[in-house]
Design a protein around this motif. Structure first.
Motif, PDB file in Angstrom:
ATOM      1  N   LEU A 192      88.761 107.828  50.039  1.00 15.74           N
ATOM      2  CA  LEU A 192      87.732 108.739  50.529  1.00 15.74           C
ATOM      3  C   LEU A 192      88.109 109.315  51.892  1.00 15.74           C
ATOM      4  CD1 LEU A 192      84.415 106.894  49.583  1.00 15.74           C
ATOM      5  CD2 LEU A 192      85.476 108.842  48.432  1.00 15.74           C
ATOM      6  N   ASN A 193      88.717 108.482  52.719  1.00 12.59           N
ATOM      7  CA  ASN A 193      89.176 108.932  54.030  1.00 12.59           C
ATOM      8  C   ASN A 193      90.168 110.089  53.882  1.00 12.59           C
ATOM      9  OD1 ASN A 193      89.909 109.150  56.717  1.00 12.59           O
ATOM     10  ND2 ASN A 193      90.967 107.190  56.814  1.00 12.59           N
ATOM     11  N   THR A 194      91.106 109.940  52.953  1.00  6.81           N
ATOM     12  CA  THR A 194      92.100 110.993  52.722  1.00  6.81           C
ATOM     13  C   THR A 194      91.443 112.280  52.249  1.00  6.81           C
ATOM     14  OG1 THR A 194      93.764 109.324  52.157  1.00  6.81           O
ATOM     15  CG2 THR A 194      94.180 111.588  51.417  1.00  6.81           C
ATOM     16  N   ALA A 195      90.497 112.158  51.307  1.00  7.32           N
ATOM     17  CA  ALA A 195      89.817 113.356  50.798  1.00  7.32           C
ATOM     18  C   ALA A 195      89.022 114.048  51.897  1.00  7.32           C
ATOM     19  CB  ALA A 195      88.889 112.967  49.644  1.00  7.32           C
ATOM     20  N   THR A 196      88.385 113.267  52.763  1.00  2.00           N
ATOM     21  CA  THR A 196      87.609 113.845  53.866  1.00  2.00           C
ATOM     22  C   THR A 196      88.526 114.557  54.847  1.00  2.00           C
ATOM     23  OG1 THR A 196      86.038 112.010  53.644  1.00  2.00           O
ATOM     24  CG2 THR A 196      85.885 113.337  55.638  1.00  2.00           C
ATOM     25  N   PHE A 197      89.687 113.956  55.122  1.00  2.00           N
ATOM     26  CA  PHE A 197      90.617 114.581  56.056  1.00  2.00           C
ATOM     27  C   PHE A 197      91.151 115.902  55.504  1.00  2.00           C
ATOM     28  CE2 PHE A 197      95.032 114.956  57.789  1.00  2.00           C
ATOM     29  CZ  PHE A 197      94.647 115.351  59.065  1.00  2.00           C
ATOM     30  N   TYR A 198      91.376 115.968  54.183  1.00  2.00           N
ATOM     31  CA  TYR A 198      91.831 117.223  53.597  1.00  2.00           C
ATOM     32  C   TYR A 198      90.773 118.304  53.757  1.00  2.00           C
ATOM     33  CZ  TYR A 198      96.320 116.031  51.528  1.00  2.00           C
ATOM     34  OH  TYR A 198      97.639 115.719  51.359  1.00  2.00           O
ATOM     35  N   CYS A 234      87.022 120.612  48.449  1.00  2.00           N
ATOM     36  CA  CYS A 234      87.115 119.183  48.765  1.00  2.00           C
ATOM     37  C   CYS A 234      85.726 118.578  48.985  1.00  2.00           C
ATOM     38  CB  CYS A 234      87.976 118.968  50.006  1.00  2.00           C
ATOM     39  SG  CYS A 234      89.730 119.365  49.795  1.00  2.00           S
ATOM     40  N   VAL A 235      84.894 119.281  49.752  1.00  2.00           N
ATOM     41  CA  VAL A 235      83.534 118.779  50.004  1.00  2.00           C
ATOM     42  C   VAL A 235      82.720 118.770  48.708  1.00  2.00           C
ATOM     43  CG1 VAL A 235      81.381 119.213  51.256  1.00  2.00           C
ATOM     44  CG2 VAL A 235      83.579 119.524  52.406  1.00  2.00           C
ATOM     45  N   ALA A 236      82.898 119.816  47.893  1.00  2.67           N
ATOM     46  CA  ALA A 236      82.189 119.870  46.615  1.00  2.67           C
ATOM     47  C   ALA A 236      82.597 118.715  45.704  1.00  2.67           C
ATOM     48  CB  ALA A 236      82.456 121.209  45.930  1.00  2.67           C
ATOM     49  N   ALA A 237      83.895 118.384  45.712  1.00  2.00           N
ATOM     50  CA  ALA A 237      84.381 117.268  44.902  1.00  2.00           C
ATOM     51  C   ALA A 237      83.735 115.955  45.355  1.00  2.00           C
ATOM     52  CB  ALA A 237      85.891 117.174  44.985  1.00  2.00           C
ATOM     53  N   LEU A 238      83.634 115.764  46.676  1.00  2.00           N
ATOM     54  CA  LEU A 238      82.977 114.549  47.173  1.00  2.00           C
ATOM     55  C   LEU A 238      81.500 114.531  46.789  1.00  2.00           C
ATOM     56  CD1 LEU A 238      84.645 114.366  50.708  1.00  2.00           C
ATOM     57  CD2 LEU A 238      84.983 112.767  48.814  1.00  2.00           C
ATOM     58  N   ALA A 239      80.843 115.702  46.843  1.00  2.00           N
ATOM     59  CA  ALA A 239      79.434 115.777  46.453  1.00  2.00           C
ATOM     60  C   ALA A 239      79.260 115.489  44.969  1.00  2.00           C
ATOM     61  CB  ALA A 239      78.874 117.152  46.799  1.00  2.00           C
ATOM     62  N   MET A 240      80.179 115.992  44.144  1.00  2.00           N
ATOM     63  CA  MET A 240      80.121 115.729  42.708  1.00  2.00           C
ATOM     64  C   MET A 240      80.365 114.254  42.422  1.00  2.00           C
ATOM     65  SD  MET A 240      82.207 119.072  41.315  1.00  2.00           S
ATOM     66  CE  MET A 240      82.278 118.498  39.618  1.00  2.00           C
ATOM     67  N   LEU A 241      81.229 113.642  43.208  1.00  2.00           N
ATOM     68  CA  LEU A 241      81.488 112.211  43.039  1.00  2.00           C
ATOM     69  C   LEU A 241      80.209 111.412  43.280  1.00  2.00           C
ATOM     70  CD1 LEU A 241      83.794 110.144  42.526  1.00  2.00           C
ATOM     71  CD2 LEU A 241      84.085 110.026  45.009  1.00  2.00           C
ATOM     72  N   LEU A 252     100.121 119.610  56.794  1.00  2.00           N
ATOM     73  CA  LEU A 252     100.291 119.043  55.459  1.00  2.00           C
ATOM     74  C   LEU A 252     101.762 118.722  55.187  1.00  2.00           C
ATOM     75  CD1 LEU A 252      98.910 118.432  52.692  1.00  2.00           C
ATOM     76  CD2 LEU A 252      99.448 120.780  52.044  1.00  2.00           C
ATOM     77  N   MET A 253     102.665 119.409  55.860  1.00  4.49           N
ATOM     78  CA  MET A 253     104.103 119.202  55.667  1.00  4.49           C
ATOM     79  C   MET A 253     104.543 117.900  56.325  1.00  4.49           C
ATOM     80  SD  MET A 253     105.392 123.130  56.181  1.00  4.49           S
ATOM     81  CE  MET A 253     106.952 122.836  55.341  1.00  4.49           C
TER      82      MET A 253
END
Length: 356
Positions: free
Chosen positions: A137-143, A181-188, A286-287
């Protein structure tokens, strides 16, 4: 390794690394160094390194303290999401976990960073599966933040010299990625069915490039992730987003401080000029090695255009100071954390051995 397999990795797993990984890593690092030099040379032009060295000579010693203070603030803010997403994990231990994983991951191939995280979770009495779920979740939030801050950068540009068309395009594309990314977390959060659907879709997409990916395994992983972290995600998402935005601003503030330390005045580069360019270019992190070489060249080119070629040596020197602090600093902190943690673990083992 599948997503499900990654979540189950632990220090007891006996998976010998392939012999070619270390030589490949060295080759990639060498190629990155050559590419970084090429990028600087092509994007910035011929740099007067004697003038850069002279600019270093004007850096006051006192600037080290505020730079280190900002670095520590940056690392603490970076540790907030993991603390928010993992029950029973304090901010201090979250900071230790992040720094240790950064150190190990910088010098050894995956999943060594996961192994050290799991070892620390177990030593602290934290469920390793819940801990790794928090890391995900930390990684997804950072993205979400990584691709969201260019929008903030464009807003700052509106206060300064104005926004070019390419910057509008960059902000739009990055904003859409951040929103996804935020939408994916909300859907989760919303339902188990949506979590499973997201996992299958993501697995099917990755499966087009890797034949060993099982979309159902990805679906099972996200369902398990939701079951373990839904409550923590619901309460921790907004604080985590705010903390990571503040972390990026602390990072940019180190650059601003370095520019002032080498003598670049506000009349040449304002704080808005510095932070806006940094935020718009931030997705380049990201690189590998946070965009080392590429991002530096983009920033030096943007600031030199605003301030004038006469300030190029000072701008290059400030960028190097920032890179040294932000790359070497966390490695030193990570080394201290690992040494401290191993000593505490050794003391605990000795106490257990002598206890009646």
């Amino acid at each position: 390794m599948t997503v499900a397999g990654a979540s189950a990795a632990g220090p007891d797993d006996d998976v010998p690394p392939a012999w070619w990984r270390r030589p490949l890593r060295l080759v990639l690092w060498a190629a990155l160094a050559v590419f970084a030099w090429f990028a600087v040379s092509r994007l910035v032009g011929a740099i007067d390194w004697h003038a850069v060295a002279d600019a270093f000579g004007h850096v006051p010693a006192w600037v080290i303290l505020p730079l280190l203070a900002l670095l520590l603030l940056r690392q603490v803010l970076n540790a907030v999401p993991l603390q928010q997403y993992v029950a029973g994990l304090s901010l201090f231990r979250s900071l230790q976990n992040d720094l240790a994983a950064y150190l190990v991951g910088s010098f050894t191939p995956p999943p060594a960073d996961v192994v050290v995280r799991v070892s620390m979770f177990r030593a602290w009495g934290v469920d390793p599966a819940a801990g790794l779920a928090g890391v995900g979740l930390n990684t997804a939030t950072f993205y979400a933040v990584r691709f969201g801050v260019p929008v903030v950068g464009v807003v700052l540009l509106l206060l300064g010299e104005g926004v070019e068309s390419r910057q509008w395009v960059t902000a739009l594309v990055c904003g859409l990625v951040a929103a996804a990314c935020v939408a994916a977390l909300a859907m989760l959060l919303r339902s188990t069915t949506l979590a499973a659907w997201m996992g299958r879709q993501a697995g099917a997409l990755v499966g087009r490039f890797r034949k060993d990916v099982d979309p159902q395994a990805w679906a099972d992983y996200l369902v398990d992730l939701r079951a373990r972290t839904s409550d923590r995600l619901r309460t921790g998402l907004v604080p985590s987003l705010l903390a990571l935005v503040a972390m990026v601003l602390a990072d940019g503030s180190m650059l601003l401080l370095a520019l002032r330390a080498v003598g670049v005045p506000m009349s040449a580069l304002t704080a808005v000029d510095v932070l806006a360019a940094f935020l718009v270019a931030y997705p380049i992190t990201l690189m590998p090695m946070f965009g080392f070489g590429i991002m530096d060249a983009v920033l030096v080119g943007a600031w030199t255009t605003i301030a004038g070629v006469a300030w190029e040596p000072e701008i290059v020197a400030a960028t190097i100071v920032w890179r040294v602090v932000t790359i070497v600093g966390p490695l030193v902190l990570g080394l201290a954390v690992v040494a401290f943690w191993r000593r505490r673990a050794g003391d605990s083992t000795d106490d257990g051995a002598t206890a009646p």
